[in-house]
Design an enzyme around this catalytic site. Structure first.
Site, PDB file in Angstrom:
ATOM      1  CG  ASP A 214      35.980  35.734  33.878  1.00 28.91           C
ATOM      2  OD1 ASP A 214      35.683  35.868  32.650  1.00 28.91           O
ATOM      3  OD2 ASP A 214      34.997  36.059  34.532  1.00 28.91           O
TER       4      ASP A 214
ATOM      5  CB  CYS B 220      38.784  32.162  29.001  1.00 24.96           C
ATOM      6  SG  CYS B 220      40.149  33.296  29.467  1.00 24.96           S
TER       7      CYS B 220
ATOM      8  NE  ARG C  92      32.304  35.773  33.523  1.00 22.46           N
ATOM      9  CZ  ARG C  92      32.253  35.371  32.386  1.00 22.46           C
ATOM     10  NH1 ARG C  92      30.889  34.986  31.774  1.00 22.46           N
ATOM     11  NH2 ARG C  92      33.248  34.982  31.483  1.00 22.46           N
TER      12      ARG C  92
ATOM     13  CG  HIS D 173      37.448  30.891  32.538  1.00 23.67           C
ATOM     14  ND1 HIS D 173      36.364  31.627  32.265  1.00 23.67           N
ATOM     15  CD2 HIS D 173      38.330  31.709  32.684  1.00 23.67           C
ATOM     16  CE1 HIS D 173      36.753  32.840  31.916  1.00 23.67           C
ATOM     17  NE2 HIS D 173      38.140  33.009  32.032  1.00 23.67           N
TER      18      HIS D 173
ATOM     19  CB  CYS E   6      41.230  33.718  33.881  1.00 24.95           C
ATOM     20  SG  CYS E   6      40.862  34.885  32.810  1.00 24.95           S
TER      21      CYS E   6
HETATM   22 CO    CO Z   1      39.156  33.995  31.175  1.00 26.43          CO
END
Ligand code: CO
Length: 224
Positions: free
Chosen positions: A44, A101, A46, A98, A42
């Site tokens: 993302d 998400c 983080r 994750h 992803c």
């Molecule tokens: Co995600």
């Protein structure tokens, strides 16, 4: 928010610290890359794939998009996979999702964010396909966690169903597809225990329900 100029300063320090440990690191890196792993994860912010598993630049080829999806009409993802598998000859593909998400949550909640909704439509298809299993989970959070896990499993099947992976297996290239999930609150990845390395395994995964797949493949198991 960091000023952009600070990023460049931080970059100098990062490069210096690597060179202090290994003076010719970047020179050698500039000559070739030899990653053993293709990461599909992803976008993302983080999650930091390479550094969070202790790898250095040059050791992991990375493709990221919203909700770590592998769609057979996505030329970007397919081009990355083809180059990684046929040219770089990676031995492992890790599909990593994750918990929490945002993309999966938006699909689950049927939220509207705009163009991205069309991309996330694929997760809604997955959700409808596995509706019974998701409904069997306890509360909202448990259902969302389950959809995050199922989404990873579905992408493993998608990876294994590409002509790129099927051709690799047919010519005898060793290639393992793994499914991982990350819990941001802990900083820890977990192997979903559904590693596949052959056409037969992908066929079996496609033809059985998610429940049966999980029951027949205990967490952490590896193909023989
Ligand atoms: Co995600």
């Amino acid at each position: 928010m960091q000023k952009i100029i600070e990023l460049l300063e931080a970059n100098k320090q990062w490069a210096e610290s690597l060179k202090a440990e290994d003076p010719t690191f970047f020179e050698r890196l500039s000559e070739a890359q030899n990653p053993e792993i293709l990461w599909i994860g992803c976008s993302d912010s983080r999650i930091t794939p390479t550094s969070s598993v202790g790898l250095l630049p040059g050791e992991m080829f990375v493709h990221r998009n919203v909700a770590n999806l592998v769609n057979h009409s996505d030329m970007n993802c397919l081009a990355v996979m083809q180059f990684a598998i046929e040219v770089l000859k990676v031995r492992h593909v890790i599909v990593c999702g994750h918990y929490g998400c945002g993309g999966v949550k938006a699909a689950f909640d049927d939220s509207r964010y705009g163009l991205v909704d069309n991309w996330l439509r694929h997760i809604q298809d997955t959700m409808h396909k596995h509706r019974e299993e998701i409904d069997r989970q306890g509360d909202y959070e448990a259902q969302l966690d389950k959809l995050c896990e199922i989404n990873v499993i579905e992408q493993i099947v998608s990876v294994g169903e590409t002509t790129i992976v099927q051709d690799a297996w047919e010519r005898g290239q060793e290639l393992y597809i793994h499914g991982w999930i990350y819990r941001i609150a802990e900083g820890i990845y977990r192997d979903l225990g559904v590693t596949v390395s052959s056409l037969e395994q992908i066929g079996a995964m496609r033809d059985t329900t998610f429940d049966r797949r999980v029951e027949t493949r205990p967490a952490g198991s590896r193909p023989a």
